[in-house]
Design a protein around this motif. Sequence first.
Motif, mmCIF file in Angstrom:
data_model
loop_
_atom_site.group_PDB
_atom_site.id
_atom_site.type_symbol
_atom_site.label_atom_id
_atom_site.label_comp_id
_atom_site.label_asym_id
_atom_site.label_seq_id
_atom_site.Cartn_x
_atom_site.Cartn_y
_atom_site.Cartn_z
ATOM 1 N N ALA A 1 0.671 -51.868 9.817
ATOM 2 C CA ALA A 1 0.084 -50.579 10.176
ATOM 3 C C ALA A 1 -1.287 -50.769 10.813
ATOM 4 O O ALA A 1 -1.630 -50.110 11.806
ATOM 5 C CB ALA A 1 -0.022 -49.688 8.943
ATOM 6 N N HIS A 2 -2.096 -51.684 10.265
ATOM 7 C CA HIS A 2 -3.420 -51.953 10.827
ATOM 8 C C HIS A 2 -3.298 -52.501 12.246
ATOM 9 O O HIS A 2 -4.021 -52.062 13.152
ATOM 10 C CB HIS A 2 -4.166 -52.955 9.946
ATOM 11 N N CYS A 3 -2.388 -53.435 12.424
ATOM 12 C CA CYS A 3 -2.233 -54.057 13.747
ATOM 13 C C CYS A 3 -1.729 -53.050 14.781
ATOM 14 O O CYS A 3 -2.184 -53.051 15.928
ATOM 15 C CB CYS A 3 -1.275 -55.243 13.657
ATOM 16 N N GLU A 4 -0.781 -52.216 14.382
ATOM 17 C CA GLU A 4 -0.265 -51.224 15.324
ATOM 18 C C GLU A 4 -1.333 -50.193 15.672
ATOM 19 O O GLU A 4 -1.406 -49.729 16.819
ATOM 20 C CB GLU A 4 0.980 -50.554 14.749
ATOM 21 N N GLU A 5 -2.174 -49.853 14.706
ATOM 22 C CA GLU A 5 -3.247 -48.884 14.972
ATOM 23 C C GLU A 5 -4.292 -49.473 15.914
ATOM 24 O O GLU A 5 -4.785 -48.784 16.824
ATOM 25 C CB GLU A 5 -3.905 -48.472 13.657
ATOM 26 N N LYS A 6 -4.625 -50.760 15.714
ATOM 27 C CA LYS A 6 -5.677 -51.398 16.509
ATOM 28 C C LYS A 6 -5.146 -52.042 17.790
ATOM 29 O O LYS A 6 -5.935 -52.492 18.627
ATOM 30 C CB LYS A 6 -6.385 -52.472 15.671
ATOM 31 N N GLY A 7 -3.824 -52.114 17.932
ATOM 32 C CA GLY A 7 -3.256 -52.734 19.123
ATOM 33 C C GLY A 7 -3.390 -54.238 19.149
ATOM 34 O O GLY A 7 -3.514 -54.849 20.223
ATOM 35 N N GLY B 1 1.888 -55.999 19.005
ATOM 36 C CA GLY B 1 0.779 -56.480 19.800
ATOM 37 C C GLY B 1 0.954 -56.287 21.289
ATOM 38 O O GLY B 1 1.945 -55.707 21.755
ATOM 39 N N PRO B 2 -0.009 -56.774 22.058
ATOM 40 C CA PRO B 2 0.012 -56.584 23.510
ATOM 41 C C PRO B 2 1.262 -57.126 24.195
ATOM 42 O O PRO B 2 1.621 -56.649 25.276
ATOM 43 C CB PRO B 2 -1.235 -57.352 23.970
ATOM 44 N N ALA B 3 1.913 -58.092 23.588
ATOM 45 C CA ALA B 3 3.119 -58.654 24.208
ATOM 46 C C ALA B 3 4.202 -57.604 24.404
ATOM 47 O O ALA B 3 5.061 -57.739 25.287
ATOM 48 C CB ALA B 3 3.664 -59.799 23.359
ATOM 49 N N TYR B 4 4.165 -56.535 23.583
ATOM 50 C CA TYR B 4 5.195 -55.494 23.664
ATOM 51 C C TYR B 4 4.676 -54.196 24.298
ATOM 52 O O TYR B 4 5.368 -53.190 24.279
ATOM 53 C CB TYR B 4 5.730 -55.185 22.262
#
Length: 378
Positions: A150-156, A354-357
Amino acid sequence: MARPHWQNCIAHFDEAVAGFIEEYFGDTDRRCLIVAAAGFDPRSRHVATLLAGSMGERLTGLFVREERGTPDASLVDAADENADALSDVVPLSEIVAVNIFGNDNAPIAGSQIAAIIGGYGIAPDVTDIVLDMTALSIGVGFPAARLLLAHCEEKGIAFHIMIASNPELDDEIASEPGDRPMAVRGFVGPDHSGSTQDVARIWVPLLAKGRSAALDDIGRSVGETYKICPVVPFPSRDPRRADSLIAEYETQLVDEWQVDPRDLVYVSERNPLDCYRILSTLKTRYDQTMADVFTPSIVLSPVGSRVMAAGAWMAAVEHDFPVQYIETVRYDFDPAKAGVVAGPDLIVHLLLSGPAYRELEPAALAESVEPPATSVPE
């Protein structure tokens, strides 16, 4: 939140993991936080050592020491040794204790890890978070993975799961289950109380050597089931591992659970995506066959292999499956056996966000579509 890219997400195995780490994490612009266990398991250092070799001081760590009961002195010594080694490998790290049980012996691991991650200040310049699920219990690893995702998706930023697996070593680690099966924190599933149809529970236990008592207790806590679909590893490094598990669980499968052989689920021992895809297909089929008759509810119980459990976690997150589990009171393992167990570790890496997607996100796809040069008459 739908994540269609998980069906074919970026994954690496064994030797390819080291190559990926060297190329991807070797980029000096990357800053990574690794969250992992600092317990007795001899595989605890594997992933951190690989990352540290390519990142040096660009790698920070949050290492979890699971505290439960009164473990054997040899396991405490092994955990201390691993914790010291992890601190040496990742100097910019912190070791935190997580109590698995409270004073009343109730499982509290989920709330403990949630509080730790919630209060941990993830640096704003972190570009990647790696959760090493190798030696984390399900009660700690599943909530941690959900919160970090959730943190990673929120922060990109990029969220990775890595696992150093060794099925033969897993078979040497015996465990004593607690007496309170319960849903893992964050995985209670949807509320069916307002449903106009009867709920048909499909219990999906992941079989593992020596875990029959734990699965018996979990099964009783699940309650009445429409079907039971046990999961066994196939293909696997030992071609007869699935047969051995079926033989070990024969009494439960035939007499207690009354499993139809056609309901056995076979998933890869080394690829979590196989487990994720098969469980997703299982949901689709039950949704279709039970439409307008029952409300299907698939309940997962992952024990044993962390590779298969990672796939179960992905399915649980994607489809809101409840996860019913029982914590371990104590482990029985001789650390001296680690060096004589046959077979090297199997290494798995998954990149889940992440940015790869970014180009696969609906908004990005909509922006990338150019309007037609000429209109087509209706």
